[in-house]
Design a protein around this motif. Sequence first.
Motif, PDB file in Angstrom:
ATOM      1  N   GLN A 147      70.976  64.234 123.846  1.00 42.01           N
ATOM      2  CA  GLN A 147      71.176  64.088 125.120  1.00 42.01           C
ATOM      3  C   GLN A 147      71.886  62.627 124.973  1.00 42.01           C
ATOM      4  O   GLN A 147      71.991  61.842 123.462  1.00 42.01           O
ATOM      5  CB  GLN A 147      69.875  63.107 125.816  1.00 42.01           C
ATOM      6  N   ILE A 148      72.568  61.281 126.220  1.00 46.77           N
ATOM      7  CA  ILE A 148      73.167  61.038 125.714  1.00 46.77           C
ATOM      8  C   ILE A 148      72.804  59.156 126.049  1.00 46.77           C
ATOM      9  O   ILE A 148      71.267  59.422 126.355  1.00 46.77           O
ATOM     10  CB  ILE A 148      74.739  60.544 127.215  1.00 46.77           C
ATOM     11  N   THR A 149      73.023  58.135 125.008  1.00 41.31           N
ATOM     12  CA  THR A 149      72.625  57.142 124.855  1.00 41.31           C
ATOM     13  C   THR A 149      73.512  56.132 125.286  1.00 41.31           C
ATOM     14  O   THR A 149      74.778  56.225 124.517  1.00 41.31           O
ATOM     15  CB  THR A 149      71.870  56.656 123.904  1.00 41.31           C
ATOM     16  N   TRP A 150      73.634  55.031 125.994  1.00 45.01           N
ATOM     17  CA  TRP A 150      75.212  54.441 126.013  1.00 45.01           C
ATOM     18  C   TRP A 150      74.853  52.996 125.475  1.00 45.01           C
ATOM     19  O   TRP A 150      73.722  53.142 125.425  1.00 45.01           O
ATOM     20  CB  TRP A 150      75.241  53.782 127.935  1.00 45.01           C
ATOM     21  N   THR A 151      75.892  52.641 124.137  1.00 45.88           N
ATOM     22  CA  THR A 151      75.350  51.427 123.552  1.00 45.88           C
ATOM     23  C   THR A 151      75.489  50.225 124.344  1.00 45.88           C
ATOM     24  O   THR A 151      76.162  50.261 125.462  1.00 45.88           O
ATOM     25  CB  THR A 151      76.266  51.350 122.463  1.00 45.88           C
ATOM     26  N   ILE A 152      74.712  49.250 123.495  1.00 46.08           N
ATOM     27  CA  ILE A 152      73.843  47.881 124.628  1.00 46.08           C
ATOM     28  C   ILE A 152      74.682  46.886 123.656  1.00 46.08           C
ATOM     29  O   ILE A 152      72.922  46.779 122.903  1.00 46.08           O
ATOM     30  CB  ILE A 152      72.864  47.474 125.559  1.00 46.08           C
ATOM     31  N   PRO A 153      75.517  46.470 122.851  1.00 47.48           N
ATOM     32  CA  PRO A 153      76.044  45.376 120.998  1.00 47.48           C
ATOM     33  C   PRO A 153      75.184  44.323 122.065  1.00 47.48           C
ATOM     34  O   PRO A 153      75.052  43.496 123.176  1.00 47.48           O
ATOM     35  CB  PRO A 153      77.162  45.604 121.262  1.00 47.48           C
ATOM     36  N   LYS A 154      74.426  44.374 120.966  1.00 49.24           N
ATOM     37  CA  LYS A 154      73.954  42.774 121.505  1.00 49.24           C
ATOM     38  C   LYS A 154      75.344  41.080 121.201  1.00 49.24           C
ATOM     39  O   LYS A 154      75.798  42.048 121.307  1.00 49.24           O
ATOM     40  CB  LYS A 154      73.288  41.668 120.286  1.00 49.24           C
ATOM     41  N   LEU A 155      74.760  40.245 122.590  1.00 46.87           N
ATOM     42  CA  LEU A 155      75.918  39.476 122.187  1.00 46.87           C
ATOM     43  C   LEU A 155      75.866  38.243 120.990  1.00 46.87           C
ATOM     44  O   LEU A 155      74.702  38.185 120.676  1.00 46.87           O
ATOM     45  CB  LEU A 155      75.225  38.076 123.829  1.00 46.87           C
ATOM     46  N   LEU A 156      77.211  37.727 120.952  1.00 50.63           N
ATOM     47  CA  LEU A 156      77.266  37.505 119.698  1.00 50.63           C
ATOM     48  C   LEU A 156      76.528  35.841 119.526  1.00 50.63           C
ATOM     49  O   LEU A 156      76.054  35.376 120.549  1.00 50.63           O
ATOM     50  CB  LEU A 156      78.901  37.046 119.896  1.00 50.63           C
ATOM     51  N   ASN A 157      75.231  35.548 118.272  1.00 52.95           N
ATOM     52  CA  ASN A 157      74.802  35.087 118.212  1.00 52.95           C
ATOM     53  C   ASN A 157      73.572  34.915 118.656  1.00 52.95           C
ATOM     54  O   ASN A 157      73.403  34.016 118.947  1.00 52.95           O
ATOM     55  CB  ASN A 157      75.410  33.744 118.131  1.00 52.95           C
ATOM     56  N   ASP A 158      73.273  35.887 119.592  1.00 58.11           N
ATOM     57  CA  ASP A 158      71.976  36.262 120.200  1.00 58.11           C
ATOM     58  C   ASP A 158      70.655  35.652 119.328  1.00 58.11           C
ATOM     59  O   ASP A 158      70.520  36.063 118.488  1.00 58.11           O
ATOM     60  CB  ASP A 158      71.788  36.988 121.186  1.00 58.11           C
ATOM     61  N   PRO A 159      70.323  34.434 119.882  1.00 57.10           N
ATOM     62  CA  PRO A 159      68.828  33.795 118.968  1.00 57.10           C
ATOM     63  C   PRO A 159      68.121  34.435 118.725  1.00 57.10           C
ATOM     64  O   PRO A 159      66.989  35.075 118.170  1.00 57.10           O
ATOM     65  CB  PRO A 159      68.720  32.777 119.630  1.00 57.10           C
TER      66      PRO A 159
END
Length: 286
Positions: A147-159
């Motif tokens: 099945q599909i999963t859409w990637t959700i990258p973290k924001l840069l330097n997310d603490p």
Amino acid sequence: VGSNILGYHLYLQIIDNYINNQLNFHMTYYSNSSYIKSYDDNCIYLQLHNLIHAIKYIFYIQIFNSIGNSTMSLCSDEYVYYSNDKKIVSYDIVKMSNWKIHYYYISLIDREQSIDVVTVSNNNKQIVTYEVWTCFWSPKSFIVESQITWTIPKLLNDPNISKNIDFINANDLRNKIAFTYRGGLPLIIKVLAIQKAGALGIVIVDNHENSDYLCHSYNQSCLPGATKALGEGFGRLDKPKLWSNLKIPVVFILNSLANELATYIYNIKISNISNTDDTFIIHDEL
């Protein structure tokens, strides 16, 4: 399809001009959960938690069983949560309706250079095929089904996210076919990060802030150095060392075809761009 319902995944979207309105996973309800208040053939009533005072929401739901997830439901009516004490916890009931009950999986096939979307409903199987372009460095023979999963990258330097994690939904990528935007990063960096998260295959979706610059065919004007019609995989002129650690298939799909696929499976439309380099924004089409 002969398998009992195990539970429900709930997704929410905030409707506000000043807040990122990305569709987000909210929580999972198993079929024996006390938070499922009642349901019938078309509607389910769920007890909700962790909503913000005076914020407007819409909701989507997926059914899941031992085979996999259903399509997304149609969106709920708009719902505004109010709390007298202004706490973030809600115990209100929201009606979900009009889900399309069928189960799907994606088949990536190297020989065909295509994505087959296989849906199963009432034991009837339907296949819809979308053309893709295979990376030159992909394994030379593959058939991947998941099945599909859409990637959700973290924001840069997310603490709030570990430095060792590249994606907010890293756990969801394991054993799935990951869809990700082309974005501005070198493709190999993105591909290896998704492979590290455990995906079985990767579909790169073309995108550009100006829709006039979207690809319309699989050739050198889209990805320099190769033309699909000549039997060339994209990235063929890259240095072999860059791709030497690739173990899973990677394909590229036109934005227009990706939208057709997303509409077919989820009843949603994907945007051409994102508010960070590689973050998906999923827009309601209805």
